[in-house]
Design an enzyme around this catalytic site. Structure first.
Site, PDB file in Angstrom:
ATOM      1  N   ALA A   1     -24.420  -9.182   0.452  1.00  0.00           N
ATOM      2  CA  ALA A   1     -24.744  -8.140   1.423  1.00  0.00           C
ATOM      3  C   ALA A   1     -24.263  -6.782   0.929  1.00  0.00           C
ATOM      4  O   ALA A   1     -23.383  -6.692   0.068  1.00  0.00           O
ATOM      5  CB  ALA A   1     -24.098  -8.462   2.770  1.00  0.00           C
TER       6      ALA A   1
ATOM      7  N   SER B   1     -11.072   8.927   0.256  1.00  0.00           N
ATOM      8  CA  SER B   1     -11.190   7.848   1.238  1.00  0.00           C
ATOM      9  C   SER B   1     -12.401   8.046   2.139  1.00  0.00           C
ATOM     10  O   SER B   1     -12.793   9.168   2.460  1.00  0.00           O
ATOM     11  CB  SER B   1      -9.926   7.760   2.088  1.00  0.00           C
TER      12      SER B   1
ATOM     13  N   ASN C   1      -9.821  -1.143  10.431  1.00  0.00           N
ATOM     14  CA  ASN C   1      -8.567  -0.587   9.926  1.00  0.00           C
ATOM     15  C   ASN C   1      -8.146   0.513  10.895  1.00  0.00           C
ATOM     16  O   ASN C   1      -8.850   1.510  11.050  1.00  0.00           O
ATOM     17  CB  ASN C   1      -8.755  -0.002   8.524  1.00  0.00           C
TER      18      ASN C   1
ATOM     19  N   PHE D   1     -14.106 -16.497   0.462  1.00  0.00           N
ATOM     20  CA  PHE D   1     -12.985 -15.596   0.203  1.00  0.00           C
ATOM     21  C   PHE D   1     -11.746 -16.094   0.940  1.00  0.00           C
ATOM     22  O   PHE D   1     -11.823 -16.490   2.104  1.00  0.00           O
ATOM     23  CB  PHE D   1     -13.305 -14.176   0.673  1.00  0.00           C
ATOM     24  N   VAL D   2     -10.617 -16.055   0.250  1.00  0.00           N
ATOM     25  CA  VAL D   2      -9.331 -16.420   0.835  1.00  0.00           C
ATOM     26  C   VAL D   2      -8.530 -15.137   1.040  1.00  0.00           C
ATOM     27  O   VAL D   2      -8.399 -14.329   0.116  1.00  0.00           O
ATOM     28  CB  VAL D   2      -8.547 -17.382  -0.083  1.00  0.00           C
TER      29      VAL D   2
ATOM     30  N   SER E   1      -6.108  -3.329   1.990  1.00  0.00           N
ATOM     31  CA  SER E   1      -6.526  -2.879   0.657  1.00  0.00           C
ATOM     32  C   SER E   1      -6.849  -4.030  -0.292  1.00  0.00           C
ATOM     33  O   SER E   1      -6.657  -3.932  -1.490  1.00  0.00           O
ATOM     34  CB  SER E   1      -5.447  -1.984   0.028  1.00  0.00           C
TER      35      SER E   1
ATOM     36  N   GLU F   1     -13.181 -17.024   4.551  1.00  0.00           N
ATOM     37  CA  GLU F   1     -14.494 -16.596   5.043  1.00  0.00           C
ATOM     38  C   GLU F   1     -15.581 -17.019   4.073  1.00  0.00           C
ATOM     39  O   GLU F   1     -15.379 -17.010   2.856  1.00  0.00           O
ATOM     40  CB  GLU F   1     -14.550 -15.073   5.187  1.00  0.00           C
TER      41      GLU F   1
ATOM     42  N   GLU G   1       0.824  -1.212   0.000  1.00  0.00           N
ATOM     43  CA  GLU G   1       0.000   0.000   0.000  1.00  0.00           C
ATOM     44  C   GLU G   1       0.862   1.268   0.000  1.00  0.00           C
ATOM     45  O   GLU G   1       0.428   2.332   0.428  1.00  0.00           O
ATOM     46  CB  GLU G   1      -0.939  -0.016   1.203  1.00  0.00           C
TER      47      GLU G   1
END
EC number: 6.3.2.4
Length: 358
Positions: free
Chosen positions: A221, A321, A312, A178-179, A186, A216, A23
Protein backbone atom coordinates in the site's frame (compact mmCIF):
# COMPACT_ATOMS: atom_id res chain seq x y z
CA UNK A 1 -14.88 29.37 26.16
CA UNK A 2 -12.35 31.45 28.12
CA UNK A 3 -9.81 33.34 26.09
CA UNK A 4 -6.08 33.45 26.82
CA UNK A 5 -5.22 36.27 29.22
CA UNK A 6 -3.56 39.10 27.27
CA UNK A 7 0.13 39.23 28.08
CA UNK A 8 1.76 42.59 28.71
CA UNK A 9 5.10 40.80 28.90
CA UNK A 10 6.46 37.85 26.98
CA UNK A 11 5.02 34.46 27.89
CA UNK A 12 7.70 32.19 29.33
CA UNK A 13 7.75 28.90 27.43
CA UNK A 14 9.45 25.89 29.01
CA UNK A 15 10.74 24.02 25.97
CA UNK A 16 11.52 20.44 27.02
CA UNK A 17 13.57 18.12 24.81
CA UNK A 18 15.87 15.10 24.88
CA UNK A 19 14.37 12.49 27.15
CA UNK A 20 14.68 8.84 28.08
CA UNK A 21 13.84 7.17 24.79
CA UNK A 22 15.42 5.91 21.62
CA UNK A 23 14.18 9.08 19.92
CA UNK A 24 16.43 11.32 22.01
CA UNK A 25 18.31 12.75 19.03
CA UNK A 26 15.12 13.29 17.03
CA UNK A 27 13.69 15.22 19.99
CA UNK A 28 16.69 17.56 19.97
CA UNK A 29 16.20 18.20 16.26
CA UNK A 30 12.49 18.82 16.79
CA UNK A 31 13.24 21.27 19.59
CA UNK A 32 15.54 23.27 17.32
CA UNK A 33 12.68 23.80 14.88
CA UNK A 34 10.29 24.84 17.66
CA UNK A 35 12.86 27.16 19.25
CA UNK A 36 13.49 28.84 15.91
CA UNK A 37 9.76 29.27 15.30
CA UNK A 38 9.29 30.76 18.78
CA UNK A 39 12.06 33.25 18.01
CA UNK A 40 10.74 34.33 14.61
CA UNK A 41 8.51 37.23 13.60
CA UNK A 42 5.79 38.21 16.04
CA UNK A 43 6.74 35.31 18.32
CA UNK A 44 9.96 37.10 19.26
CA UNK A 45 7.87 39.58 21.27
CA UNK A 46 5.27 37.07 22.39
CA UNK A 47 7.53 34.46 23.96
CA UNK A 48 10.68 33.94 25.97
CA UNK A 49 12.13 30.44 25.79
CA UNK A 50 13.46 28.63 28.84
CA UNK A 51 15.27 25.54 27.59
CA UNK A 52 15.01 22.28 29.54
CA UNK A 53 17.17 19.41 28.38
CA UNK A 54 16.31 15.96 29.78
CA UNK A 55 19.29 13.60 29.74
CA UNK A 56 19.05 9.98 28.67
CA UNK A 57 19.05 9.13 32.38
CA UNK A 58 16.05 11.38 33.03
CA UNK A 59 17.85 14.31 34.67
CA UNK A 60 16.84 17.90 33.93
CA UNK A 61 19.34 20.54 32.78
CA UNK A 62 18.58 24.23 32.29
CA UNK A 63 20.72 27.24 31.45
CA UNK A 64 23.98 26.90 29.53
CA UNK A 65 23.86 23.11 29.59
CA UNK A 66 20.45 23.04 27.90
CA UNK A 67 21.57 25.62 25.34
CA UNK A 68 24.60 23.48 24.54
CA UNK A 69 22.44 20.36 24.20
CA UNK A 70 20.15 22.11 21.74
CA UNK A 71 23.15 22.84 19.53
CA UNK A 72 24.28 19.22 19.74
CA UNK A 73 26.90 19.46 22.47
CA UNK A 74 25.70 17.10 25.18
CA UNK A 75 26.74 18.23 28.70
CA UNK A 76 29.16 15.98 30.57
CA UNK A 77 27.95 16.85 34.08
CA UNK A 78 27.52 13.62 36.09
CA UNK A 79 23.84 12.77 36.11
CA UNK A 80 23.75 12.04 39.83
CA UNK A 81 24.27 15.75 40.51
CA UNK A 82 21.21 16.79 38.53
CA UNK A 83 17.53 16.86 39.55
CA UNK A 84 15.04 14.32 38.28
CA UNK A 85 12.24 16.89 38.26
CA UNK A 86 12.11 20.44 36.91
CA UNK A 87 13.09 23.03 39.51
CA UNK A 88 11.96 25.93 37.34
CA UNK A 89 8.17 25.57 37.46
CA UNK A 90 7.67 29.07 38.88
CA UNK A 91 9.66 30.50 35.98
CA UNK A 92 7.44 28.89 33.32
CA UNK A 93 4.02 30.05 32.10
CA UNK A 94 3.39 27.23 29.62
CA UNK A 95 5.31 24.04 28.86
CA UNK A 96 6.15 22.84 25.35
CA UNK A 97 7.33 19.21 25.67
CA UNK A 98 8.96 18.15 22.40
CA UNK A 99 9.57 14.63 23.65
CA UNK A 100 9.00 11.58 21.48
CA UNK A 101 8.40 8.01 22.60
CA UNK A 102 8.42 6.59 26.15
CA UNK A 103 8.70 9.02 29.07
CA UNK A 104 7.52 11.88 26.91
CA UNK A 105 4.74 10.88 24.55
CA UNK A 106 3.11 8.27 26.77
CA UNK A 107 1.34 10.36 29.41
CA UNK A 108 4.17 10.51 31.94
CA UNK A 109 5.35 14.07 31.42
CA UNK A 110 1.76 15.10 30.73
CA UNK A 111 0.88 13.79 34.19
CA UNK A 112 3.75 15.78 35.69
CA UNK A 113 2.54 19.05 34.19
CA UNK A 114 -1.04 18.25 35.19
CA UNK A 115 0.09 17.77 38.80
CA UNK A 116 1.96 21.08 38.56
CA UNK A 117 -1.34 22.64 37.41
CA UNK A 118 0.39 24.36 34.51
CA UNK A 119 -0.64 24.52 30.83
CA UNK A 120 1.27 22.38 28.36
CA UNK A 121 1.22 21.87 24.63
CA UNK A 122 -0.32 18.68 23.34
CA UNK A 123 -2.79 16.11 24.56
CA UNK A 124 -3.38 15.05 28.13
CA UNK A 125 -2.56 11.84 29.96
CA UNK A 126 -5.29 9.69 28.41
CA UNK A 127 -4.69 10.62 24.78
CA UNK A 128 -0.93 10.31 25.16
CA UNK A 129 -1.05 6.94 26.92
CA UNK A 130 -3.60 5.34 24.60
CA UNK A 131 -1.94 6.81 21.52
CA UNK A 132 1.46 5.52 22.60
CA UNK A 133 0.55 1.92 23.36
CA UNK A 134 -0.25 0.20 20.06
CA UNK A 135 -2.39 -2.44 21.74
CA UNK A 136 -4.55 0.15 23.50
CA UNK A 137 -4.60 2.35 20.40
CA UNK A 138 -5.80 -0.48 18.17
CA UNK A 139 -8.48 -1.40 20.68
CA UNK A 140 -9.68 2.21 20.70
CA UNK A 141 -9.69 2.33 16.91
CA UNK A 142 -11.62 -0.94 16.77
CA UNK A 143 -14.21 0.36 19.24
CA UNK A 144 -14.66 3.44 17.05
CA UNK A 145 -15.17 1.28 13.97
CA UNK A 146 -12.05 2.50 12.19
CA UNK A 147 -10.59 0.30 9.43
CA UNK A 148 -7.32 -1.44 10.33
CA UNK A 149 -5.15 -4.21 8.96
CA UNK A 150 -5.43 -7.56 10.72
CA UNK A 151 -3.29 -7.83 13.85
CA UNK A 152 -2.44 -10.03 16.81
CA UNK A 153 -1.54 -8.75 20.28
CA UNK A 154 1.06 -10.59 22.35
CA UNK A 155 3.29 -10.21 25.37
CA UNK A 156 6.93 -10.97 26.02
CA UNK A 157 5.79 -13.56 28.54
CA UNK A 158 4.07 -15.38 25.70
CA UNK A 159 7.48 -16.29 24.32
CA UNK A 160 7.74 -18.80 27.14
CA UNK A 161 5.63 -20.91 24.74
CA UNK A 162 6.99 -19.71 21.39
CA UNK A 163 5.37 -22.37 19.21
CA UNK A 164 1.94 -21.53 20.53
CA UNK A 165 2.47 -17.82 19.87
CA UNK A 166 3.93 -18.31 16.41
CA UNK A 167 1.13 -20.72 15.49
CA UNK A 168 -1.45 -18.11 16.50
CA UNK A 169 0.20 -15.46 14.33
CA UNK A 170 0.45 -17.84 11.38
CA UNK A 171 -3.19 -18.85 11.76
CA UNK A 172 -4.55 -15.31 11.95
CA UNK A 173 -2.11 -13.37 9.76
CA UNK A 174 0.28 -15.49 7.76
CA UNK A 175 3.33 -13.99 6.05
CA UNK A 176 4.70 -11.44 5.53
CA UNK A 177 3.97 -9.62 8.76
CA UNK A 178 5.44 -6.86 10.90
CA UNK A 179 6.49 -7.32 14.52
CA UNK A 180 6.37 -4.21 16.69
CA UNK A 181 7.01 -3.27 20.31
CA UNK A 182 3.79 -1.66 21.48
CA UNK A 183 5.37 1.39 23.10
CA UNK A 184 8.15 2.67 20.86
CA UNK A 185 8.06 5.17 18.01
CA UNK A 186 10.08 6.03 14.91
CA UNK A 187 10.00 2.35 13.84
CA UNK A 188 12.41 1.43 16.67
CA UNK A 189 12.41 -2.33 17.25
CA UNK A 190 10.18 -3.12 14.27
CA UNK A 191 11.02 -5.99 11.95
CA UNK A 192 9.42 -7.64 8.94
CA UNK A 193 9.03 -11.42 8.99
CA UNK A 194 8.61 -13.58 5.93
CA UNK A 195 8.82 -16.97 7.61
CA UNK A 196 8.59 -18.72 10.97
CA UNK A 197 12.24 -18.21 11.88
CA UNK A 198 12.20 -14.50 11.12
CA UNK A 199 8.96 -14.10 13.07
CA UNK A 200 10.44 -15.74 16.17
CA UNK A 201 13.61 -13.65 15.87
CA UNK A 202 11.54 -10.48 15.51
CA UNK A 203 9.35 -11.32 18.49
CA UNK A 204 12.38 -11.94 20.70
CA UNK A 205 14.02 -8.69 19.56
CA UNK A 206 10.85 -6.68 20.21
CA UNK A 207 10.38 -8.38 23.60
CA UNK A 208 13.76 -7.02 24.71
CA UNK A 209 12.35 -3.52 24.27
CA UNK A 210 8.78 -3.89 25.49
CA UNK A 211 6.62 -6.44 27.28
CA UNK A 212 3.64 -5.65 25.03
CA UNK A 213 3.90 -6.64 21.36
CA UNK A 214 1.82 -6.27 18.22
CA UNK A 215 2.08 -8.30 15.02
CA UNK A 216 0.37 -6.92 11.90
CA UNK A 217 -0.25 -8.38 8.51
CA UNK A 218 1.87 -6.66 5.86
CA UNK A 219 -0.04 -5.00 3.05
CA UNK A 220 1.18 -3.56 -0.22
CA UNK A 221 0.00 0.00 0.00
CA UNK A 222 0.92 3.65 -0.27
CA UNK A 223 1.61 5.45 3.03
CA UNK A 224 -0.39 8.61 3.62
CA UNK A 225 -0.31 10.99 6.57
CA UNK A 226 -2.54 13.76 7.86
CA UNK A 227 -1.93 16.32 10.61
CA UNK A 228 -4.55 17.30 13.18
CA UNK A 229 -4.74 20.52 15.17
CA UNK A 230 -7.25 21.79 17.71
CA UNK A 231 -9.21 21.08 20.86
CA UNK A 232 -12.89 20.25 20.63
CA UNK A 233 -13.18 21.36 17.03
CA UNK A 234 -10.36 19.51 15.33
CA UNK A 235 -8.94 20.58 11.99
CA UNK A 236 -7.18 18.31 9.53
CA UNK A 237 -4.41 19.37 7.18
CA UNK A 238 -3.86 18.49 3.55
CA UNK A 239 -2.80 14.89 2.98
CA UNK A 240 0.83 13.93 2.40
CA UNK A 241 2.54 10.80 1.14
CA UNK A 242 5.86 9.19 2.06
CA UNK A 243 7.97 7.64 -0.69
CA UNK A 244 11.04 5.54 0.13
CA UNK A 245 13.56 3.37 -1.67
CA UNK A 246 13.81 0.56 0.90
CA UNK A 247 11.69 -2.49 1.61
CA UNK A 248 9.82 -0.61 4.32
CA UNK A 249 9.92 2.65 6.24
CA UNK A 250 12.35 1.77 9.03
CA UNK A 251 14.31 4.07 11.38
CA UNK A 252 17.33 4.38 9.08
CA UNK A 253 15.14 5.28 6.13
CA UNK A 254 13.27 7.89 8.15
CA UNK A 255 16.30 9.77 9.39
CA UNK A 256 18.98 9.18 6.74
CA UNK A 257 19.14 11.73 3.91
CA UNK A 258 18.28 10.51 0.45
CA UNK A 259 16.30 7.40 1.35
CA UNK A 260 12.83 8.91 1.51
CA UNK A 261 10.87 11.87 0.25
CA UNK A 262 7.60 13.58 1.09
CA UNK A 263 4.93 14.45 -1.45
CA UNK A 264 2.63 17.23 -0.27
CA UNK A 265 -0.16 17.22 -1.21
CA UNK A 266 -0.45 13.54 -2.01
CA UNK A 267 -1.65 12.65 -5.48
CA UNK A 268 -4.87 10.86 -4.54
CA UNK A 269 -8.46 11.29 -5.68
CA UNK A 270 -10.45 14.00 -3.86
CA UNK A 271 -12.72 11.38 -2.31
CA UNK A 272 -9.72 9.57 -0.78
CA UNK A 273 -8.23 12.84 0.46
CA UNK A 274 -11.50 13.78 2.13
CA UNK A 275 -11.85 10.34 3.70
CA UNK A 276 -8.30 10.52 5.10
CA UNK A 277 -9.06 13.88 6.72
CA UNK A 278 -12.29 12.59 8.25
CA UNK A 279 -10.65 9.42 9.53
CA UNK A 280 -7.73 11.41 10.98
CA UNK A 281 -10.14 13.41 13.13
CA UNK A 282 -12.06 10.28 14.16
CA UNK A 283 -8.83 8.50 15.09
CA UNK A 284 -7.75 11.45 17.23
CA UNK A 285 -11.10 11.46 18.99
CA UNK A 286 -11.02 7.67 19.43
CA UNK A 287 -7.92 7.79 21.64
CA UNK A 288 -9.09 10.91 23.50
CA UNK A 289 -6.32 13.14 22.11
CA UNK A 290 -6.31 16.84 21.36
CA UNK A 291 -3.88 19.64 20.64
CA UNK A 292 -1.80 18.10 17.89
CA UNK A 293 -1.35 14.74 16.26
CA UNK A 294 -0.36 13.02 13.05
CA UNK A 295 -2.40 10.08 11.81
CA UNK A 296 -0.80 7.58 9.42
CA UNK A 297 -2.65 5.49 6.84
CA UNK A 298 -2.18 2.64 4.39
CA UNK A 299 -3.88 3.24 1.04
CA UNK A 300 -4.47 0.46 -1.48
CA UNK A 301 -5.30 1.98 -4.83
CA UNK A 302 -7.16 -1.08 -6.00
CA UNK A 303 -10.56 -0.61 -4.45
CA UNK A 304 -9.46 2.70 -2.89
CA UNK A 305 -9.14 1.00 0.49
CA UNK A 306 -7.85 2.95 3.49
CA UNK A 307 -6.54 1.54 6.78
CA UNK A 308 -5.69 3.63 9.83
CA UNK A 309 -2.16 2.64 10.85
CA UNK A 310 -1.40 4.71 13.94
CA UNK A 311 -1.52 8.10 15.62
CA UNK A 312 1.44 10.07 16.96
CA UNK A 313 0.39 12.57 19.62
CA UNK A 314 3.79 14.32 19.60
CA UNK A 315 4.98 13.83 16.03
CA UNK A 316 8.39 14.82 14.76
CA UNK A 317 8.84 18.57 14.53
CA UNK A 318 12.11 18.74 12.61
CA UNK A 319 12.40 20.97 9.56
CA UNK A 320 11.88 17.84 7.41
CA UNK A 321 9.06 16.36 9.48
CA UNK A 322 5.66 15.75 7.96
CA UNK A 323 3.65 17.48 10.69
CA UNK A 324 4.90 21.07 10.26
CA UNK A 325 5.25 20.59 6.49
CA UNK A 326 1.63 19.48 6.17
CA UNK A 327 0.48 22.62 7.97
CA UNK A 328 2.75 24.80 5.86
CA UNK A 329 1.05 23.33 2.80
CA UNK A 330 -2.30 24.09 4.47
CA UNK A 331 -1.38 27.76 4.84
CA UNK A 332 -0.12 27.72 8.43
CA UNK A 333 3.54 28.66 8.89
CA UNK A 334 5.56 26.92 11.58
CA UNK A 335 5.78 30.26 13.40
CA UNK A 336 1.98 30.49 13.45
CA UNK A 337 1.61 26.79 14.23
CA UNK A 338 3.61 26.90 17.47
CA UNK A 339 1.73 30.06 18.46
CA UNK A 340 -1.61 28.31 17.96
CA UNK A 341 -0.44 25.28 19.93
CA UNK A 342 0.52 27.47 22.88
CA UNK A 343 -2.80 29.30 22.73
CA UNK A 344 -4.64 25.97 22.68
CA UNK A 345 -2.68 24.87 25.76
CA UNK A 346 -3.55 28.05 27.64
CA UNK A 347 -7.25 27.88 26.73
CA UNK A 348 -7.44 24.20 27.67
CA UNK A 349 -5.87 24.90 31.06
CA UNK A 350 -8.19 27.82 31.76
CA UNK A 351 -11.23 25.78 30.78
CA UNK A 352 -10.11 22.87 32.96
CA UNK A 353 -9.65 25.12 35.98
CA UNK A 354 -12.94 26.92 35.28
CA UNK A 355 -14.78 23.59 35.11
CA UNK A 356 -13.13 22.32 38.28
CA UNK A 357 -14.14 25.47 40.14
CA UNK A 358 -17.78 24.97 39.19
Amino acid sequence: MPNPVPQSVATRVGLVFGGRSGEHEVSIRSARTVAEALSTGANRQRYRIILHYVTRDGRWIVGDGATAALSGTIPVTPDDRLPRLPTTARQVDVWFPVLHGPNGEDGTVQGLFTLLDQPFVGTGVLGAAVGMDKQAMKAAFAAAGLPQVRYVCATADGLAHPDELVNRVEQHLGYPCFVKPANLGSSVGISKAGDRGALLTGLRAAARLDNRLVVETAVTARELECAVLGDGNLNASVVGEILYDTAWYDYTTKYSPGHSSLVIPASVPPSVRDQVRRLAIRATQAVGAYGLGRVDFFYQEKGRTLYVNEINTMPGFTSQSMYPLLWQASGVTTEELVHRLIELAQVRHQRRNFTSAH
